[in-house]
Scaffold this motif. Structure first.
Motif, PDB file in Angstrom:
ATOM      1  N   ARG A   5       0.857  -1.189   0.000  1.00  0.00           N
ATOM      2  CA  ARG A   5       0.000   0.000   0.000  1.00  0.00           C
ATOM      3  C   ARG A   5       0.891   1.236   0.000  1.00  0.00           C
ATOM      4  O   ARG A   5       1.720   1.422   0.891  1.00  0.00           O
ATOM      5  N   VAL A   6       0.721   2.076  -1.020  1.00  0.00           N
ATOM      6  CA  VAL A   6       1.410   3.356  -1.115  1.00  0.00           C
ATOM      7  C   VAL A   6       0.345   4.429  -0.886  1.00  0.00           C
ATOM      8  O   VAL A   6      -0.672   4.453  -1.582  1.00  0.00           O
ATOM      9  N   VAL A   7       0.582   5.302   0.098  1.00  0.00           N
ATOM     10  CA  VAL A   7      -0.405   6.316   0.473  1.00  0.00           C
ATOM     11  C   VAL A   7       0.161   7.701   0.195  1.00  0.00           C
ATOM     12  O   VAL A   7       1.311   7.989   0.541  1.00  0.00           O
ATOM     13  N   THR A   8      -0.667   8.539  -0.414  1.00  0.00           N
ATOM     14  CA  THR A   8      -0.268   9.926  -0.683  1.00  0.00           C
ATOM     15  C   THR A   8      -1.001  10.877   0.245  1.00  0.00           C
ATOM     16  O   THR A   8      -2.000  10.525   0.870  1.00  0.00           O
ATOM     17  N   GLY A   9      -0.501  12.091   0.308  1.00  0.00           N
ATOM     18  CA  GLY A   9      -1.120  13.144   1.106  1.00  0.00           C
ATOM     19  C   GLY A   9      -0.438  14.452   0.780  1.00  0.00           C
ATOM     20  O   GLY A   9       0.252  14.561  -0.245  1.00  0.00           O
ATOM     21  N   HIS A  10      -0.618  15.424   1.631  1.00  0.00           N
ATOM     22  CA  HIS A  10       0.018  16.730   1.438  1.00  0.00           C
ATOM     23  C   HIS A  10       0.880  17.048   2.640  1.00  0.00           C
ATOM     24  O   HIS A  10       0.501  16.779   3.778  1.00  0.00           O
ATOM     25  N   ASP A  11       2.045  17.656   2.385  1.00  0.00           N
ATOM     26  CA  ASP A  11       2.914  18.053   3.499  1.00  0.00           C
ATOM     27  C   ASP A  11       2.518  19.447   3.989  1.00  0.00           C
ATOM     28  O   ASP A  11       1.524  20.018   3.527  1.00  0.00           O
ATOM     29  N   ASP A  12       3.317  20.007   4.908  1.00  0.00           N
ATOM     30  CA  ASP A  12       3.010  21.315   5.500  1.00  0.00           C
ATOM     31  C   ASP A  12       3.012  22.456   4.500  1.00  0.00           C
ATOM     32  O   ASP A  12       2.398  23.490   4.736  1.00  0.00           O
ATOM     33  N   THR A  13       3.709  22.268   3.365  1.00  0.00           N
ATOM     34  CA  THR A  13       3.756  23.322   2.347  1.00  0.00           C
ATOM     35  C   THR A  13       2.645  23.169   1.317  1.00  0.00           C
ATOM     36  O   THR A  13       2.525  23.990   0.413  1.00  0.00           O
ATOM     37  N   GLY A  14       1.844  22.098   1.423  1.00  0.00           N
ATOM     38  CA  GLY A  14       0.771  21.855   0.466  1.00  0.00           C
ATOM     39  C   GLY A  14       1.187  20.996  -0.708  1.00  0.00           C
ATOM     40  O   GLY A  14       0.402  20.762  -1.627  1.00  0.00           O
ATOM     41  N   GLU A  15       2.443  20.527  -0.704  1.00  0.00           N
ATOM     42  CA  GLU A  15       2.928  19.694  -1.798  1.00  0.00           C
ATOM     43  C   GLU A  15       2.409  18.261  -1.655  1.00  0.00           C
ATOM     44  O   GLU A  15       2.344  17.718  -0.553  1.00  0.00           O
ATOM     45  N   ALA A  16       2.045  17.649  -2.786  1.00  0.00           N
ATOM     46  CA  ALA A  16       1.621  16.247  -2.801  1.00  0.00           C
ATOM     47  C   ALA A  16       2.839  15.362  -2.598  1.00  0.00           C
ATOM     48  O   ALA A  16       3.841  15.514  -3.298  1.00  0.00           O
ATOM     49  N   VAL A  17       2.755  14.450  -1.630  1.00  0.00           N
ATOM     50  CA  VAL A  17       3.888  13.596  -1.291  1.00  0.00           C
ATOM     51  C   VAL A  17       3.412  12.169  -1.004  1.00  0.00           C
ATOM     52  O   VAL A  17       2.228  11.932  -0.769  1.00  0.00           O
ATOM     53  N   VAL A  18       4.355  11.234  -1.020  1.00  0.00           N
ATOM     54  CA  VAL A  18       4.078   9.879  -0.556  1.00  0.00           C
ATOM     55  C   VAL A  18       4.247   9.905   0.957  1.00  0.00           C
ATOM     56  O   VAL A  18       5.303  10.281   1.471  1.00  0.00           O
ATOM     57  N   VAL A  19       3.206   9.529   1.661  1.00  0.00           N
ATOM     58  CA  VAL A  19       3.192   9.554   3.120  1.00  0.00           C
ATOM     59  C   VAL A  19       3.716   8.237   3.684  1.00  0.00           C
ATOM     60  O   VAL A  19       4.429   8.216   4.676  1.00  0.00           O
ATOM     61  N   SER A  20       3.343   7.135   3.037  1.00  0.00           N
ATOM     62  CA  SER A  20       3.830   5.832   3.494  1.00  0.00           C
ATOM     63  C   SER A  20       3.872   4.861   2.321  1.00  0.00           C
ATOM     64  O   SER A  20       3.158   5.015   1.340  1.00  0.00           O
ATOM     65  N   ASP A  21       4.722   3.855   2.466  1.00  0.00           N
ATOM     66  CA  ASP A  21       4.896   2.806   1.461  1.00  0.00           C
ATOM     67  C   ASP A  21       5.241   1.555   2.256  1.00  0.00           C
ATOM     68  O   ASP A  21       6.347   1.429   2.771  1.00  0.00           O
ATOM     69  N   GLU A  22       4.266   0.658   2.388  1.00  0.00           N
ATOM     70  CA  GLU A  22       4.464  -0.497   3.267  1.00  0.00           C
ATOM     71  C   GLU A  22       3.647  -1.698   2.819  1.00  0.00           C
ATOM     72  O   GLU A  22       2.687  -1.564   2.064  1.00  0.00           O
ATOM     73  N   ASP A  23       4.037  -2.856   3.301  1.00  0.00           N
ATOM     74  CA  ASP A  23       3.268  -4.068   3.073  1.00  0.00           C
ATOM     75  C   ASP A  23       2.116  -4.112   4.070  1.00  0.00           C
ATOM     76  O   ASP A  23       2.274  -3.719   5.233  1.00  0.00           O
ATOM     77  N   GLY A  32     -10.904 -16.736   6.263  1.00  0.00           N
ATOM     78  CA  GLY A  32      -9.772 -16.698   5.349  1.00  0.00           C
ATOM     79  C   GLY A  32      -9.068 -15.358   5.426  1.00  0.00           C
ATOM     80  O   GLY A  32      -9.620 -14.383   5.940  1.00  0.00           O
ATOM     81  N   PRO A  33      -7.834 -15.280   4.932  1.00  0.00           N
ATOM     82  CA  PRO A  33      -7.087 -14.034   5.049  1.00  0.00           C
ATOM     83  C   PRO A  33      -7.716 -12.875   4.282  1.00  0.00           C
ATOM     84  O   PRO A  33      -8.251 -13.058   3.196  1.00  0.00           O
ATOM     85  N   LYS A  34      -7.637 -11.692   4.905  1.00  0.00           N
ATOM     86  CA  LYS A  34      -8.144 -10.467   4.305  1.00  0.00           C
ATOM     87  C   LYS A  34      -7.130  -9.370   4.547  1.00  0.00           C
ATOM     88  O   LYS A  34      -6.527  -9.294   5.606  1.00  0.00           O
ATOM     89  N   TRP A  35      -6.950  -8.519   3.550  1.00  0.00           N
ATOM     90  CA  TRP A  35      -6.031  -7.396   3.649  1.00  0.00           C
ATOM     91  C   TRP A  35      -6.865  -6.122   3.610  1.00  0.00           C
ATOM     92  O   TRP A  35      -7.570  -5.877   2.637  1.00  0.00           O
ATOM     93  N   SER A  36      -6.802  -5.335   4.651  1.00  0.00           N
ATOM     94  CA  SER A  36      -7.525  -4.066   4.698  1.00  0.00           C
ATOM     95  C   SER A  36      -6.632  -3.006   4.081  1.00  0.00           C
ATOM     96  O   SER A  36      -5.634  -2.602   4.664  1.00  0.00           O
ATOM     97  N   ILE A  37      -6.993  -2.554   2.897  1.00  0.00           N
ATOM     98  CA  ILE A  37      -6.162  -1.608   2.160  1.00  0.00           C
ATOM     99  C   ILE A  37      -6.385  -0.179   2.663  1.00  0.00           C
ATOM    100  O   ILE A  37      -5.442   0.525   2.993  1.00  0.00           O
ATOM    101  N   TRP A  38      -7.628   0.255   2.714  1.00  0.00           N
ATOM    102  CA  TRP A  38      -7.958   1.608   3.174  1.00  0.00           C
ATOM    103  C   TRP A  38      -9.427   1.620   3.538  1.00  0.00           C
ATOM    104  O   TRP A  38     -10.241   1.014   2.825  1.00  0.00           O
ATOM    105  N   ARG A  49      -3.509  14.971   5.096  1.00  0.00           N
ATOM    106  CA  ARG A  49      -2.108  14.564   5.229  1.00  0.00           C
ATOM    107  C   ARG A  49      -1.891  13.093   4.888  1.00  0.00           C
ATOM    108  O   ARG A  49      -0.791  12.587   5.028  1.00  0.00           O
ATOM    109  N   GLY A  50      -2.958  12.386   4.493  1.00  0.00           N
ATOM    110  CA  GLY A  50      -2.816  10.977   4.165  1.00  0.00           C
ATOM    111  C   GLY A  50      -2.835  10.071   5.381  1.00  0.00           C
ATOM    112  O   GLY A  50      -2.432   8.915   5.290  1.00  0.00           O
TER     113      GLY A  50
END
Length: 193
Positions: A5-23, A32-38, A49-50
């Motif tokens: 899961r790669v999550v985007t958001g905005h930083d303090d300056t208003g720029e679009a950024v990647v906030v997290s990138d994780e399994d 059975g197994p389930k993955w909660s994405i969002w 802020r994502g």
């Protein structure tokens, strides 16, 4: 299966950024197994802020919320195999009691055994949600009260709060991706037969 899961958001300056990138690690709240994405239990306000929205989970969001998830039905999965089905009425009632603790089910005034005995009948339940599901791999069997639908890769299914269950008749897992939308539900209608 690895789910990233790669999550985007905005930083303090208003720029679009990647906030997290994780399994994303799977959970198994029922069968059975389930993955909660969002997910969120209410409408989301953007830009943000994502950060992860509030979500009580594990599967069904509150009305107006959503849940993006990956679901897996294990190979040869049939909820009937988890119960003694020599007395179908008792098996369906026991399954209904156990399902209620794992999934947010809506009230059902119909006797548990009134739905017949299509394989998978013990798992019949309804949730306060609209589930938009696409079969990614394998073959899931969507069980209704008196019918079943086989889903092949690429097939979409929209479950509008109806009484249903799941089965997997194949020797490989059945993997689906879904968007679950929380909805108001007045309860399962009383059958007129």
């Amino acid at each position: 299966m690895r789910v990233r899961r790669v999550v985007t958001g905005h930083d303090d300056t208003g720029e679009a950024v990647v906030v997290s990138d994780e399994d994303v690690q799977p959970t198994d709240p029922d069968f059975g197994p389930k993955w909660s994405i969002w997910a969120a239990d209410a409408p989301v306000v953007l830009p943000d802020r994502g950060t992860r929205p509030d979500f009580a989970g594990p599967l069904i969001p509150r009305p107006g919320g959503f849940h993006v998830t990956v679901l897996t039905l294990p190979a040869n999965f049939n909820p009937d195999s988890m119960f003694d089905t020599s007395d179908p009425a008792r098996a369906a009632e026991t399954a209904r009691e156990q399902t209620a603790s794992a999934v947010a089910v809506v009230p059902d005034p119909n006797p548990a055994a009134s739905y017949g005995a299509i394989p998978g009948f013990t798992g019949l339940h309804a949730t306060a949600s609209i589930d938009c599901l696409m079969q990614l791999s394998g073959e899931a069997v969507f069980v209704l009260e008196d019918a079943e639908v086989r889903l092949a890769p690429g097939d979409w299914l929209i479950v509008n709060g109806v009484t249903h269950s799941w089965r997997n008749d194949r020797d490989e897992p059945a993997v689906m991706v879904g968007v679950v939308i929380g909805a108001e539900h007045k309860g399962v209608p009383l059958r007129k037969r």
